[in-house]
Design an enzyme around this catalytic site. Structure first.
Site, PDB file in Angstrom:
ATOM      1  N   ASP A 167       0.816  -1.206   0.000  1.00  0.00           N
ATOM      2  CA  ASP A 167       0.000   0.000   0.000  1.00  0.00           C
ATOM      3  C   ASP A 167       0.856   1.267   0.000  1.00  0.00           C
ATOM      4  O   ASP A 167       1.847   1.349   0.736  1.00  0.00           O
ATOM      5  CB  ASP A 167      -0.906  -0.023   1.243  1.00  0.00           C
ATOM      6  CG  ASP A 167      -1.869   1.139   1.283  1.00  0.00           C
ATOM      7  OD1 ASP A 167      -2.720   1.231   0.376  1.00  0.00           O
ATOM      8  OD2 ASP A 167      -1.753   1.968   2.212  1.00  0.00           O
ATOM      9  N   VAL A 204       3.313   3.136  -1.321  1.00  0.00           N
ATOM     10  CA  VAL A 204       4.749   3.156  -1.027  1.00  0.00           C
ATOM     11  C   VAL A 204       5.330   4.568  -1.106  1.00  0.00           C
ATOM     12  O   VAL A 204       6.411   4.822  -0.573  1.00  0.00           O
ATOM     13  CB  VAL A 204       5.546   2.214  -1.963  1.00  0.00           C
ATOM     14  CG1 VAL A 204       5.098   0.775  -1.783  1.00  0.00           C
ATOM     15  CG2 VAL A 204       5.428   2.645  -3.412  1.00  0.00           C
ATOM     16  N   HIS A 205       4.599   5.494  -1.735  1.00  0.00           N
ATOM     17  CA  HIS A 205       5.076   6.884  -1.740  1.00  0.00           C
ATOM     18  C   HIS A 205       5.093   7.456  -0.321  1.00  0.00           C
ATOM     19  O   HIS A 205       5.733   8.464  -0.072  1.00  0.00           O
ATOM     20  CB  HIS A 205       4.225   7.751  -2.671  1.00  0.00           C
ATOM     21  CG  HIS A 205       2.765   7.474  -2.570  1.00  0.00           C
ATOM     22  ND1 HIS A 205       2.105   6.620  -3.440  1.00  0.00           N
ATOM     23  CD2 HIS A 205       1.838   7.905  -1.710  1.00  0.00           C
ATOM     24  CE1 HIS A 205       0.823   6.554  -3.105  1.00  0.00           C
ATOM     25  NE2 HIS A 205       0.646   7.329  -2.070  1.00  0.00           N
ATOM     26  N   GLU A 214       1.813   0.113  -4.700  1.00  0.00           N
ATOM     27  CA  GLU A 214       0.906   1.209  -5.036  1.00  0.00           C
ATOM     28  C   GLU A 214       1.705   2.490  -4.899  1.00  0.00           C
ATOM     29  O   GLU A 214       2.274   2.754  -3.841  1.00  0.00           O
ATOM     30  CB  GLU A 214      -0.302   1.265  -4.094  1.00  0.00           C
ATOM     31  CG  GLU A 214      -1.259   2.382  -4.503  1.00  0.00           C
ATOM     32  CD  GLU A 214      -2.166   2.883  -3.381  1.00  0.00           C
ATOM     33  OE1 GLU A 214      -3.131   3.579  -3.683  1.00  0.00           O
ATOM     34  OE2 GLU A 214      -1.898   2.589  -2.198  1.00  0.00           O
ATOM     35  N   ASP A 246      -2.463   4.185 -11.473  1.00  0.00           N
ATOM     36  CA  ASP A 246      -3.804   4.757 -11.341  1.00  0.00           C
ATOM     37  C   ASP A 246      -4.148   5.694 -12.493  1.00  0.00           C
ATOM     38  O   ASP A 246      -5.314   5.888 -12.813  1.00  0.00           O
ATOM     39  CB  ASP A 246      -3.932   5.524 -10.016  1.00  0.00           C
ATOM     40  CG  ASP A 246      -4.226   4.584  -8.855  1.00  0.00           C
ATOM     41  OD1 ASP A 246      -4.437   3.375  -9.110  1.00  0.00           O
ATOM     42  OD2 ASP A 246      -4.247   5.052  -7.705  1.00  0.00           O
ATOM     43  N   HIS A 288      -6.392   4.386 -15.033  1.00  0.00           N
ATOM     44  CA  HIS A 288      -7.791   4.509 -14.631  1.00  0.00           C
ATOM     45  C   HIS A 288      -8.325   5.920 -14.839  1.00  0.00           C
ATOM     46  O   HIS A 288      -9.405   6.122 -15.405  1.00  0.00           O
ATOM     47  CB  HIS A 288      -7.954   4.132 -13.158  1.00  0.00           C
ATOM     48  CG  HIS A 288      -9.280   4.560 -12.595  1.00  0.00           C
ATOM     49  ND1 HIS A 288      -9.481   5.833 -12.059  1.00  0.00           N
ATOM     50  CD2 HIS A 288     -10.463   3.931 -12.535  1.00  0.00           C
ATOM     51  CE1 HIS A 288     -10.738   5.942 -11.682  1.00  0.00           C
ATOM     52  NE2 HIS A 288     -11.358   4.803 -11.952  1.00  0.00           N
ATOM     53  N   HIS A 343     -10.960  -0.594  -5.409  1.00  0.00           N
ATOM     54  CA  HIS A 343     -11.612  -0.198  -4.149  1.00  0.00           C
ATOM     55  C   HIS A 343     -11.486   1.305  -3.918  1.00  0.00           C
ATOM     56  O   HIS A 343     -12.396   1.938  -3.391  1.00  0.00           O
ATOM     57  CB  HIS A 343     -11.018  -0.991  -2.978  1.00  0.00           C
ATOM     58  CG  HIS A 343      -9.682  -0.501  -2.532  1.00  0.00           C
ATOM     59  ND1 HIS A 343      -8.496  -0.946  -3.092  1.00  0.00           N
ATOM     60  CD2 HIS A 343      -9.336   0.428  -1.599  1.00  0.00           C
ATOM     61  CE1 HIS A 343      -7.480  -0.328  -2.511  1.00  0.00           C
ATOM     62  NE2 HIS A 343      -7.944   0.512  -1.614  1.00  0.00           N
ATOM     63  N   ASP A 344     -10.334   1.864  -4.296  1.00  0.00           N
ATOM     64  CA  ASP A 344     -10.112   3.290  -4.061  1.00  0.00           C
ATOM     65  C   ASP A 344     -10.955   4.155  -4.988  1.00  0.00           C
ATOM     66  O   ASP A 344     -11.568   5.120  -4.561  1.00  0.00           O
ATOM     67  CB  ASP A 344      -8.638   3.628  -4.321  1.00  0.00           C
ATOM     68  CG  ASP A 344      -7.823   3.640  -3.040  1.00  0.00           C
ATOM     69  OD1 ASP A 344      -8.403   3.892  -1.965  1.00  0.00           O
ATOM     70  OD2 ASP A 344      -6.610   3.374  -3.124  1.00  0.00           O
ATOM     71  N   GLN A 345     -10.926   3.811  -6.255  1.00  0.00           N
ATOM     72  CA  GLN A 345     -11.579   4.675  -7.238  1.00  0.00           C
ATOM     73  C   GLN A 345     -13.103   4.624  -7.091  1.00  0.00           C
ATOM     74  O   GLN A 345     -13.796   5.602  -7.383  1.00  0.00           O
ATOM     75  CB  GLN A 345     -11.136   4.319  -8.654  1.00  0.00           C
ATOM     76  CG  GLN A 345      -9.620   4.427  -8.853  1.00  0.00           C
ATOM     77  CD  GLN A 345      -9.044   5.767  -8.406  1.00  0.00           C
ATOM     78  OE1 GLN A 345      -9.717   6.791  -8.509  1.00  0.00           O
ATOM     79  NE2 GLN A 345      -7.816   5.758  -7.904  1.00  0.00           N
ATOM     80  N   VAL A 346     -13.619   3.496  -6.645  1.00  0.00           N
ATOM     81  CA  VAL A 346     -15.049   3.405  -6.363  1.00  0.00           C
ATOM     82  C   VAL A 346     -15.316   3.951  -4.959  1.00  0.00           C
ATOM     83  O   VAL A 346     -16.148   4.844  -4.753  1.00  0.00           O
ATOM     84  CB  VAL A 346     -15.545   1.949  -6.478  1.00  0.00           C
ATOM     85  CG1 VAL A 346     -16.995   1.838  -6.011  1.00  0.00           C
ATOM     86  CG2 VAL A 346     -15.385   1.449  -7.911  1.00  0.00           C
TER      87      VAL A 346
END
Lengths: 539, 539
Positions: free
Chosen positions: B246, B248-249, B283, B308, B311, B376-379
């Site tokens: 998750d 990593v930035h 990510e 992302d 997307h 999951h994030d974008q929704v």
């Protein structure tokens, strides 16, 4: 049933498809290709090509040569084989133990089917994959395979295409991967009709075997395509898991994209398509990291390279031999160096070569190097093909096995090594042409002068007895001394499976210590300390 | 039965092992570690630690939290589970299609066992691996999982350690791999007792979640070891095939060897030991090739990164949305760019960020990028958690699926996307502390102001109805419109399997053409031309 025959013959004025007694003219289709669709042809049809009215020649991409390299080709439907390995998901090279075998001498039958019967032995031994010496059609019934000339056709005497598929399928059923040795640096001296079809060879570079395969001259696009398609065929249609590329130092290519890099790229994409790991192993004596470095880092992206120097350093120490290339080895310190980084000559001055050789492998994982204590070359290229079993004590055989199977590299065994087989592995051929047979025999004898071996010691490669002598004697396996050594190998492989540090490829973590005077040497592999006594005195 | 309890608590003067009502003093063992062997303890024993006489705290490396993150820890014997996946040899990431799911809402049960019952659906769909949203113990029974605090303990409400093992085992029996989402950039706001044990966090860097995890300050060796050991545990003891790391930035590390590079190195060695491919997916929104470049080429050597922007470019085009980060997207040309190279901002100026962003991915394979049309994030990070199914026409859903499943990247679906589920996926929590619950709800509402969504549209995360609403409704799947979309996804995945060019990751071979006026866009994928009409007019 119908088949689209296609052949590349760019310099020809007339190409005919030969079907039995019929000669059917083919049509030019651009780029030097000729084609013809035949309604009544299909799997099982025998065919050949005639160039400018000449004699029938086998297809350069023949999938099957049922009567040897000089006879007609036969169509094969790869989709027709009844595979049972649907659940096979491949075997990655890192962490694997390989087992090299020669189909003709591995089993009493000397065929693919004969090898299948021996697979349970390999499962018990604990190896991960077999590595088959070349199977592409070569002249005669007996041979190591490096004289292959029909690169797409599994040798008829071994069982042809279906035989190889049965072996691969059986290996997968036993949980074993299959690596196939393929030769792209030269073709054999008999039955090579490729030069009649097109510019498959070039005088721009020369090799031990004469003109080099044309990877960078005019017309080389199709030569490169033939090699790439060949490699993909073994991996896709024969379900092989990896390829061992013979003598890549003799693949001369000045192209901006080396043919090996192209091959690595194509194989990576095929792996994504078939959803299992596929790998390429180079045989190279250049000690050049470029072959195995990732493409992102400017390398060719092959998965591993044979590191013969690991063998040489070990062999010279264990036997005391110092002739030929063993001149460069012997001191325990060089063996320790090999144990740490596979390559001894990493830019160091090589007395045997009379020049500095190689480059540091720093930064590469140990998984990028295949090492062995014996292989077909190191045994078979001795005058009498003696194995280590007749050159050293059982204690030293055990030391070799221990150092091999605790190494941070990819260890490889050679058929019968695990029980200390005493049968030799000699050089054998079956050339029909007596002149060629004689030339091979004489060349062989001359070659060994460098090692100080007497010509009369060298068995005649053409003599069928030389082949028979080289066949594994499985009855030896159960004798007391042999059974003990076999158990030792099994235990070491099991230990390697159990202790993660033993297959850890981080070379910077390998520590060695040695004393030239006492002959004591230790290798620290995580929590395991491998300690061997190579001195004259028990300690 | 006996257990060696060990815990790292470097700044403490006294550490006690709490077993029921007993408090047993522990002994210092160097490096800040404390230890005590207890004869009568073993698998199933509940325990905790007390620091300087304070209250019992769960083990930072607790393998099981049967009563949630605040309760005692429980010993687990990973070797005791009866695995049936001996023949599983892993699944490589290149060429895979992933399927993201949230255990709590994927099945009616909301447990690991509940997910097992739905695996046949995924096999029919044709995906290669599931990607589980985080399962590490988080507060309460409902949550996305990113508030995990006991990193080694699979959530008790999902079925705990044995439940997760049953799910992985069942996946492997179905030929499916398992990717697990793990969070190493922060810990949840409730139940995080790590700071009491040692310097797990540092003020040297800060993240969205406050102080950063301490990967490079004093004491960070043990923090890094905890993360590495955690990752290896999922892959080794739970037989997972890959991890999704998750955000990593938000992993700040100035060490010469970044913790992610160390992790990649350790995972590569574990892969060699367990003899199957293991992979790491990051990510990251940094568009920095360093994360996925090979270590030999100076990268961290992760296998892939979420992209992302693929997307965003698709979503903005399909919906016309332009708020928040969608400001940076919309024109067909940017979608075409994403289709060719995943990252749109490759050094280009980003209006939303007010600065140039990213770096060219040139030279990287498409297999290094995970892309999706929904996740999951974008929704879930929309105010009302609406899926694309309620934002666009069925035709556009089909376009999204076609572009996704013919992409040169690693496509990922989000649970129910394959049939156009209309159930939302909203943000839900189950914090016991009403103050914290309220803070989360309010923070959530503020965050959405940037997108122009009204606060009252945002459902209360703490309300159990928000969770219930987000559960997949499997009865929808068989309705006519949904069944058609499901068949479309199945056919596209089957097509991707059949035609090698569709999973080919060579980005330099992807050609796109588009017309901003008509909305026509084509993507050439070898012999396949994907043509979509995003204009207002049928053509």
């Amino acid at each position: 049933m119908a088949h689209d025959f296609r052949v590349w013959a760019p310099g020809r004025d007339r190409v005919e498809l030969v079907l039995g007694a019929r000669r059917l003219p083919m049509r030019r289709s651009g780029g030097g290709w000729w084609e013809r669709t035949v309604e009544e042809a299909g799997p099982g049809t025998d065919y050949a090509y005639a160039l400018d009215g000449g004699p029938p020649r086998p297809d350069p991409r023949s999938p099957c040569q049922p009567h040897g390299p000089h006879g007609p080709s036969r169509l094969v439907d790869h989709a027709a084989f009844g595979w049972s390995d649907d659940t096979w998901r491949g075997t990655p090279l890192p962490g694997a133990v390989l087992y090299e075998l020669h189909v003709g001498t591995f089993s009493p039958d000397g065929t693919f089917d004969g090898a299948i019967e021996r697979l349970p032995h390999l499962v018990e031994l604990g190896v991960d994959a077999i590595e088959l010496m070349p199977v592409a059609e070569f002249p005669g019934r007996r041979g190591w395979g490096y004289d292959g000339v029909a690169l797409f056709a599994p040798h008829h005497a071994y069982g042809g295409p279906d035989g190889l598929k049965r072996l691969v399928d059986a290996c997968h059923a036993h949980g074993l991967g299959v690596v196939l040795d393929v030769v792209y640096n030269h073709l054999g001296p008999s039955g090579n009709y490729l030069p009649e079809f097109g510019p498959y060879f070039t005088g721009r570079h020369s090799t031990n075997w004469g003109d080099a395969v044309n990877f960078d001259g005019p017309g080389s696009d199709e030569v490169r395509a033939l090699v790439v398609d060949n490699a993909l065929m073994w991996l896709r249609d024969y379900h092989c898991d990896g390829l061992r590329l013979d003598a890549v130092h003799a693949i001369a290519d000045t192209s901006a994209v080396h043919v090996l890099e192209r091959l690595a790229e194509e194989v990576a994409e095929l792996a994504a398509h078939v959803r299992r790991p596929l790998f390429l192993i180079a045989e190279s004596d250049l000690n050049d990291p470029r072959f195995v470095r990732s493409r992102e880092a400017g390398g060719y992206g092959l998965d591993a390279a044979w590191a013969d120097e690991w063998h040489h350093a070990l062999h010279a120490t264990l036997t005391g031999e110092r002739s030929g290339y063993y001149t460069d080895f012997g001191p325990l310190g060089l063996l320790a160096k090999a144990l740490r980084q596979a390559w001894v000559y990493d830019g160091a001055w090589s007395p045997h070569r009379g020049r500095a050789h190689g480059r540091s492998p720093a930064g590469l994982s140990g998984h990028r190097f295949v090492v062995c204590a014996q292989n077909h070359d190191q045994v078979g290229n001795r005058a009498r093909g003696e194995r280590s079993s007749v050159l050293m004590s059982e204690g030293r055989l055990r030391i070799a096995a221990a150092l091999l199977l605790t190494a941070p590299f990819v260890p490889m065994l050679f058929q019968g090594e695990e029980w200390g087989a005493t049968t030799p592995f000699q050089y054998f051929t079956d050339h029909e042409d007596p002149e060629l047979g004689r030339a091979v025999s004489e060349g062989r004898r001359r070659e060994f002068a460098a090692f100080g071996w007497e010509p009369e010691q060298v068995p005649d490669p053409q003599d069928p007895a030389t082949f028979e002598r080289s066949r594994l004697d499985w009855s030896e396996r159960d004798k007391e001394a042999q059974a003990g050594l076999l158990a030792w190998h099994r235990e070491l492989i099991a230990l390697r499976r159990r202790i993660p540090a033993l297959s850890d490829g981080r070379l910077e973590r390998v520590r060695t210590d040695h004393d030239e005077d006492t002959g004591l040497l230790t290798v620290a592999r995580g929590p395991v300390l491998v300690a061997v006594n190579l001195g004259a005195t028990a300690r």
